[in-house]
Design a protein around this motif. Structure first.
Motif, PDB file in Angstrom:
ATOM      1  N   ASP A   1     -15.751  -3.433  -9.611  1.00 47.41           N
ATOM      2  CA  ASP A   1     -14.649  -2.516  -9.909  1.00 47.41           C
ATOM      3  C   ASP A   1     -13.316  -3.257  -9.804  1.00 47.41           C
ATOM      4  O   ASP A   1     -12.989  -3.819  -8.748  1.00 47.41           O
ATOM      5  CB  ASP A   1     -14.665  -1.353  -8.917  1.00 47.41           C
TER       6      ASP A   1
ATOM      7  N   ARG B   1     -14.557   6.476  -5.450  1.00 48.03           N
ATOM      8  CA  ARG B   1     -13.772   5.231  -5.471  1.00 48.03           C
ATOM      9  C   ARG B   1     -12.346   5.453  -4.997  1.00 48.03           C
ATOM     10  O   ARG B   1     -11.785   4.624  -4.284  1.00 48.03           O
ATOM     11  CB  ARG B   1     -13.756   4.644  -6.882  1.00 48.03           C
ATOM     12  N   GLY B   2     -11.725   6.572  -5.445  1.00 46.94           N
ATOM     13  CA  GLY B   2     -10.344   6.828  -5.070  1.00 46.94           C
ATOM     14  C   GLY B   2     -10.160   6.956  -3.573  1.00 46.94           C
ATOM     15  O   GLY B   2      -9.155   6.498  -3.020  1.00 46.94           O
TER      16      GLY B   2
ATOM     17  N   LEU C   1      -7.831  -5.085  -4.421  1.00 42.20           N
ATOM     18  CA  LEU C   1      -7.596  -4.860  -2.995  1.00 42.20           C
ATOM     19  C   LEU C   1      -8.298  -5.919  -2.140  1.00 42.20           C
ATOM     20  O   LEU C   1      -7.757  -6.342  -1.106  1.00 42.20           O
ATOM     21  CB  LEU C   1      -8.093  -3.465  -2.608  1.00 42.20           C
TER      22      LEU C   1
ATOM     23  N   ASP D   1     -10.115  -2.438  -9.564  1.00 42.53           N
ATOM     24  CA  ASP D   1      -9.137  -2.013  -8.558  1.00 42.53           C
ATOM     25  C   ASP D   1      -9.583  -2.404  -7.152  1.00 42.53           C
ATOM     26  O   ASP D   1      -8.761  -2.813  -6.320  1.00 42.53           O
ATOM     27  CB  ASP D   1      -8.920  -0.506  -8.645  1.00 42.53           C
ATOM     28  N   LEU D   2     -10.868  -2.274  -6.891  1.00 40.27           N
ATOM     29  CA  LEU D   2     -11.382  -2.694  -5.590  1.00 40.27           C
ATOM     30  C   LEU D   2     -11.293  -4.202  -5.420  1.00 40.27           C
ATOM     31  O   LEU D   2     -10.968  -4.708  -4.335  1.00 40.27           O
ATOM     32  CB  LEU D   2     -12.823  -2.220  -5.412  1.00 40.27           C
TER      33      LEU D   2
ATOM     34  N   LEU E   1     -13.831  -1.884   2.233  1.00 39.60           N
ATOM     35  CA  LEU E   1     -14.009  -2.766   1.077  1.00 39.60           C
ATOM     36  C   LEU E   1     -15.472  -3.136   0.892  1.00 39.60           C
ATOM     37  O   LEU E   1     -16.007  -3.093  -0.228  1.00 39.60           O
ATOM     38  CB  LEU E   1     -13.176  -4.037   1.248  1.00 39.60           C
TER      39      LEU E   1
ATOM     40  N   ALA F   1       0.830  -1.203   0.000  1.00 43.14           N
ATOM     41  CA  ALA F   1       0.000   0.000   0.000  1.00 43.14           C
ATOM     42  C   ALA F   1       0.860   1.246   0.000  1.00 43.14           C
ATOM     43  O   ALA F   1       0.591   2.209  -0.717  1.00 43.14           O
ATOM     44  CB  ALA F   1      -0.928  -0.001   1.222  1.00 43.14           C
TER      45      ALA F   1
ATOM     46  N   ARG G   1      -5.865   1.124   1.495  1.00 44.74           N
ATOM     47  CA  ARG G   1      -4.403   1.021   1.481  1.00 44.74           C
ATOM     48  C   ARG G   1      -3.795   1.534   2.781  1.00 44.74           C
ATOM     49  O   ARG G   1      -2.866   0.939   3.338  1.00 44.74           O
ATOM     50  CB  ARG G   1      -3.848   1.813   0.300  1.00 44.74           C
TER      51      ARG G   1
ATOM     52  N   ASP H   1       0.770   4.308  -2.839  1.00 43.15           N
ATOM     53  CA  ASP H   1       0.506   5.702  -2.509  1.00 43.15           C
ATOM     54  C   ASP H   1       1.697   6.576  -2.864  1.00 43.15           C
ATOM     55  O   ASP H   1       1.558   7.661  -3.421  1.00 43.15           O
ATOM     56  CB  ASP H   1       0.219   5.846  -1.012  1.00 43.15           C
TER      57      ASP H   1
ATOM     58  N   TYR I   1     -12.028   5.487  -1.291  1.00 46.89           N
ATOM     59  CA  TYR I   1     -12.126   4.140  -0.732  1.00 46.89           C
ATOM     60  C   TYR I   1     -10.802   3.392  -0.908  1.00 46.89           C
ATOM     61  O   TYR I   1     -10.319   2.733   0.017  1.00 46.89           O
ATOM     62  CB  TYR I   1     -13.258   3.349  -1.398  1.00 46.89           C
ATOM     63  N   ARG I   2     -10.231   3.479  -2.109  1.00 44.61           N
ATOM     64  CA  ARG I   2      -8.973   2.771  -2.352  1.00 44.61           C
ATOM     65  C   ARG I   2      -7.884   3.273  -1.413  1.00 44.61           C
ATOM     66  O   ARG I   2      -7.116   2.480  -0.850  1.00 44.61           O
ATOM     67  CB  ARG I   2      -8.562   2.930  -3.819  1.00 44.61           C
TER      68      ARG I   2
END
Length: 203
Positions: A119, A86-87, A125, A121-122, A109, A26, A94, A30, A89-90
């Motif tokens: 999604d 969404r961003g 994760l 990307d989700l 999540l 993560a 992370r 970032d 949440y991601r």
């Protein structure tokens, strides 16, 4: 110069993203995003907190600076205002990995996937959570395969799938995932940082 420093930071973060543990990966994700902004390779988030991207930018910069608790608080406040982002949440997931708070990651999540089912990307994760914290590498593999299939051009998702294959002893599966990504992104640091047997073994 400053560009050289941030270029080095981007490389360090790329390596960090491939270390063992969801938290280290993560931090790499970032940090690459923040370094990309500094180098002019990514769009700078708007100033202030007027929209979700501005909140996300503040959270990522705080995380990169090491203030993870404040970064997590920014994502919480941001999601209260922008519950579809969404961003955010991601980023929250992370950062929760980095802080060793899987319960926060799991809650984020669950909410994010309820709002954005499928999604990629989700899902990536979620696979990472299942493999690192859920004790379910086989379930993680199923989710990671779905994520990579939905977004086959994404080298990070392919690298995540390869790592889960390796947990299960599936060297051939890992190599197939890496081959697909290397075909379009041959110099992607997240792929090149995978263990040598994945990169060198035959398909």
């Amino acid at each position: 110069g400053r560009a050289g420093e941030w270029g080095g930071a981007s490389g360090v973060c790329a390596g960090l993203g491939e270390r063992e543990g969801a938290g280290s990966r993560a931090g790499g994700a970032d940090g690459r995003e923040v370094a990309g902004v500094k180098l002019g390779r990514a769009e700078r988030p708007p100033a202030g907190d007027g929209d979700a991207n501005a909140c996300l930018g503040r959270a990522l910069i705080k995380a990169y600076a090491g203030d993870l608790t404040e970064a997590l608080a920014i994502t919480e406040a941001g999601l209260a205002r922008f519950p579809e982002a969404r961003g955010l949440y991601r980023a929250r997931i992370r950062i929760a990995f980095l802080l060793g708070k899987p319960e926060i990651a799991r809650a984020a999540l669950d909410t994010a996937l309820e709002k954005h089912p499928g999604d990629p990307d989700l899902l990536g994760l979620q696979a990472e959570y299942l493999a690192s914290y859920g004790g379910s590498p086989k379930a993680a593999l199923k989710v990671a395969r779905a994520a990579a299939a939905a977004k086959p051009e994404d080298p990070d998702l392919q690298a995540g799938l390869a790592r889960i294959w390796l947990v299960l002893g599936g060297l051939r599966g890992a190599r197939r995932s890496v081959n697909r990504a290397l075909a379009t992104k041959p110099q992607h640091p997240g792929l090149l940082a995978l263990p040598c047997p994945v990169l060198l073994s035959p398909t």
